[in-house]
Design a protein around this motif. Structure first.
Motif, PDB file in Angstrom:
ATOM      1  N   GLU B  56       8.156   2.384 -56.884  1.00  0.00           N
ATOM      2  CA  GLU B  56       9.268   1.459 -56.551  1.00  0.00           C
ATOM      3  C   GLU B  56       9.403   0.563 -55.622  1.00  0.00           C
ATOM      4  O   GLU B  56       9.867  -0.287 -54.988  1.00  0.00           O
ATOM      5  N   VAL B  57       7.891   0.816 -54.652  1.00  0.00           N
ATOM      6  CA  VAL B  57       7.268   0.104 -54.009  1.00  0.00           C
ATOM      7  C   VAL B  57       6.231  -0.763 -53.630  1.00  0.00           C
ATOM      8  O   VAL B  57       5.976  -1.806 -53.888  1.00  0.00           O
ATOM      9  N   LEU B  58       5.022   0.340 -53.993  1.00  0.00           N
ATOM     10  CA  LEU B  58       3.694  -0.636 -53.415  1.00  0.00           C
ATOM     11  C   LEU B  58       3.927  -1.555 -55.694  1.00  0.00           C
ATOM     12  O   LEU B  58       3.306  -2.148 -55.482  1.00  0.00           O
ATOM     13  N   THR B  59       3.741  -0.595 -56.300  1.00  0.00           N
ATOM     14  CA  THR B  59       4.324  -1.574 -57.337  1.00  0.00           C
ATOM     15  C   THR B  59       4.898  -2.974 -57.715  1.00  0.00           C
ATOM     16  O   THR B  59       4.146  -4.231 -57.596  1.00  0.00           O
ATOM     17  N   LYS B  60       5.651  -3.071 -56.640  1.00  0.00           N
ATOM     18  CA  LYS B  60       6.459  -4.270 -57.078  1.00  0.00           C
ATOM     19  C   LYS B  60       6.242  -5.218 -55.789  1.00  0.00           C
ATOM     20  O   LYS B  60       6.173  -6.052 -55.860  1.00  0.00           O
ATOM     21  N   ILE B  61       5.704  -4.950 -54.884  1.00  0.00           N
ATOM     22  CA  ILE B  61       4.977  -5.998 -54.388  1.00  0.00           C
ATOM     23  C   ILE B  61       3.733  -6.280 -53.869  1.00  0.00           C
ATOM     24  O   ILE B  61       3.770  -7.125 -53.957  1.00  0.00           O
ATOM     25  N   ALA B  62       3.206  -5.217 -55.129  1.00  0.00           N
ATOM     26  CA  ALA B  62       1.554  -5.460 -55.542  1.00  0.00           C
ATOM     27  C   ALA B  62       1.682  -6.616 -56.659  1.00  0.00           C
ATOM     28  O   ALA B  62       1.668  -7.427 -56.766  1.00  0.00           O
ATOM     29  N   LEU B  63       3.341  -6.247 -57.669  1.00  0.00           N
ATOM     30  CA  LEU B  63       3.545  -7.678 -58.528  1.00  0.00           C
ATOM     31  C   LEU B  63       3.606  -8.813 -57.743  1.00  0.00           C
ATOM     32  O   LEU B  63       3.846 -10.376 -57.782  1.00  0.00           O
ATOM     33  N   LYS B  64       4.737  -8.669 -56.579  1.00  0.00           N
ATOM     34  CA  LYS B  64       5.031 -10.583 -56.764  1.00  0.00           C
ATOM     35  C   LYS B  64       4.117 -11.196 -55.484  1.00  0.00           C
ATOM     36  O   LYS B  64       3.635 -11.823 -54.860  1.00  0.00           O
ATOM     37  N   TYR B  65       3.270 -10.100 -54.542  1.00  0.00           N
ATOM     38  CA  TYR B  65       2.317 -10.861 -53.538  1.00  0.00           C
ATOM     39  C   TYR B  65       0.401 -10.679 -53.828  1.00  0.00           C
ATOM     40  O   TYR B  65       0.478  -9.351 -54.516  1.00  0.00           O
ATOM     41  N   LYS B  66       0.339 -11.642 -53.711  1.00  0.00           N
ATOM     42  CA  LYS B  66      -1.653 -11.671 -54.310  1.00  0.00           C
ATOM     43  C   LYS B  66      -2.327 -11.072 -53.932  1.00  0.00           C
ATOM     44  O   LYS B  66      -3.793 -10.763 -54.090  1.00  0.00           O
ATOM     45  N   ASN B  67      -2.230 -10.689 -52.283  1.00  0.00           N
ATOM     46  CA  ASN B  67      -3.379 -10.430 -51.566  1.00  0.00           C
ATOM     47  C   ASN B  67      -2.559  -8.916 -50.619  1.00  0.00           C
ATOM     48  O   ASN B  67      -2.043  -9.259 -49.891  1.00  0.00           O
ATOM     49  N   LEU B  68      -3.068  -8.318 -51.347  1.00  0.00           N
ATOM     50  CA  LEU B  68      -2.776  -6.761 -50.653  1.00  0.00           C
ATOM     51  C   LEU B  68      -4.084  -5.650 -49.861  1.00  0.00           C
ATOM     52  O   LEU B  68      -4.905  -6.143 -50.793  1.00  0.00           O
ATOM     53  N   LYS B  69      -3.866  -4.781 -49.089  1.00  0.00           N
ATOM     54  CA  LYS B  69      -5.047  -4.216 -48.750  1.00  0.00           C
ATOM     55  C   LYS B  69      -3.965  -3.078 -48.460  1.00  0.00           C
ATOM     56  O   LYS B  69      -2.949  -3.621 -47.787  1.00  0.00           O
ATOM     57  N   LEU B  70      -4.630  -2.311 -48.278  1.00  0.00           N
ATOM     58  CA  LEU B  70      -3.809  -0.442 -48.482  1.00  0.00           C
ATOM     59  C   LEU B  70      -5.210  -0.101 -46.938  1.00  0.00           C
ATOM     60  O   LEU B  70      -6.564  -0.140 -47.368  1.00  0.00           O
ATOM     61  N   LEU B  71      -4.643   0.555 -46.593  1.00  0.00           N
ATOM     62  CA  LEU B  71      -5.424   1.020 -45.230  1.00  0.00           C
ATOM     63  C   LEU B  71      -5.131   2.011 -45.326  1.00  0.00           C
ATOM     64  O   LEU B  71      -3.812   2.575 -45.304  1.00  0.00           O
TER      65      LEU B  71
END
Lengths: 191, 104
Positions: B56-71
């Motif tokens: 509900e959170v990560l997938t939606k963010i990843a679909l909307k924002y193209k430059n993602l970094k996981l820490l």
């Protein structure tokens, strides 16, 4: 925890046994969440490795929340779930049960060709599918299966007249008798 | 933009909680953020994450924002959840920094 906890879970939602004041009864998701938080403290106190404790909690969280997700507005029996944990003969055991629709009835709405409880359980643990289509869901039980295997845990999952037994392998078969909703028994011998 | 997921709780397990978290993020943290801006998702302090919340959170963010970094994805349930999302959700085809290299 009493060694008859599986029997207690199996019979909990029967009208003559139902006890709304039971410590194991979670009428709402909020109650389940609070008791899940408490379980993590218990697991760590019992010297379970942190990584196992957190995975186990995620697995229990997925199964318990599935009951609420898929039975909202459609509970067959009482609303809510049975949730118990503790040691049975020195084996860490977590038991979750609901009086919901069960896997077959839930999945048949989106996969009408399903013929029985066995096919429904096989689908639930292996295919990306959800009874709540068109919502994009259906990864929870695949997560459960993968991590039960990776962590050397054991899961017996009953729904209707079928049982899925998962550990390093997967066995899905018919059982005598039937369970109306879903009943999950997770165990880990490392404790 | 860095989002500290522990501020949504350290036990992140249900879809309703995930939906609520995403709505709060959208309203308070991501409002007006360009889709090309770097979004850092920091898992430090998260004890339990399950795929229902994460989808509900990560997938939606990843679909909307193209430059993602996981820490700080070392937690066992975080790693296992990311692996499940990569396999079974729309998260799978996305490129992001911090991909689940250590997962089993």
């Amino acid at each position: 925890m009493n060694k008859d906890i599986e029997k207690q879970a199996r019979e909990f939602f029967a009208a003559e046994n139902f006890d709304k004041n039971s410590e194991y009864y979670c009428k709402t998701r909020d109650i389940f969440q609070a008791r899940l938080d408490k379980m993590i403290i218990y697991l760590l106190k019992e010297q379970l490795k942190e990584e196992d404790a957190y995975i186990l909690s995620a697995i229990a969280g997925e199964i318990g929340n599935n009951s609420f997700d898929h039975n909202l507005g459609s509970w067959v029996g009482e609303i809510g779930i049975f949730f118990a944990y503790g040691k049975v003969n020195n084996v860490l055991t977590i038991v979750l049960a609901d009086a919901g629709q069960g896997v077959y009835k839930t999945l048949k709405k989106v996969k009408p060709e399903l013929k029985n409880d066995i096919e429904a359980l096989r689908t639930a643990f292996n295919e990306k599918i959800s009874g709540r289509a068109p919502e994009s869901r259906g990864n929870g039980l695949k997560f459960v299966k993968a991590n039960i295997k990776d962590r050397g845990m054991h899961l017996d999952f009953y729904s209707g007249s079928a049982k899925a037994e998962l550990n390093y392998a997967e066995k899905i078969e018919a059982v005598n008798g039937s369970y109306q909703g879903c009943l999950a028994i997770i165990s880990l011998k490392k404790i | 933009m860095k989002i500290e997921l522990r501020k949504f709780g350290d036990i992140l397990v249900s879809r309703p909680a995930g939906r609520e978290a995403y709505l709060a993020m959208s309203a308070y943290l991501l409002k007006g953020v360009d889709e090309n801006e770097l979004i850092e998702l920091d898992f430090q302090g998260v004890k339990v994450m399950a795929p229902s919340w994460a989808d509900e959170v990560l997938t939606k963010i990843a679909l909307k924002y193209k430059n993602l970094k996981l820490l700080n994805t070392e937690n066992s349930s975080v790693r296992a959840t990311l692996k499940t999302l990569e396999e079974f959700s729309d998260f799978k085809n996305l490129n992001y920094a911090g991909r689940n290299k250590k997962a089993n």
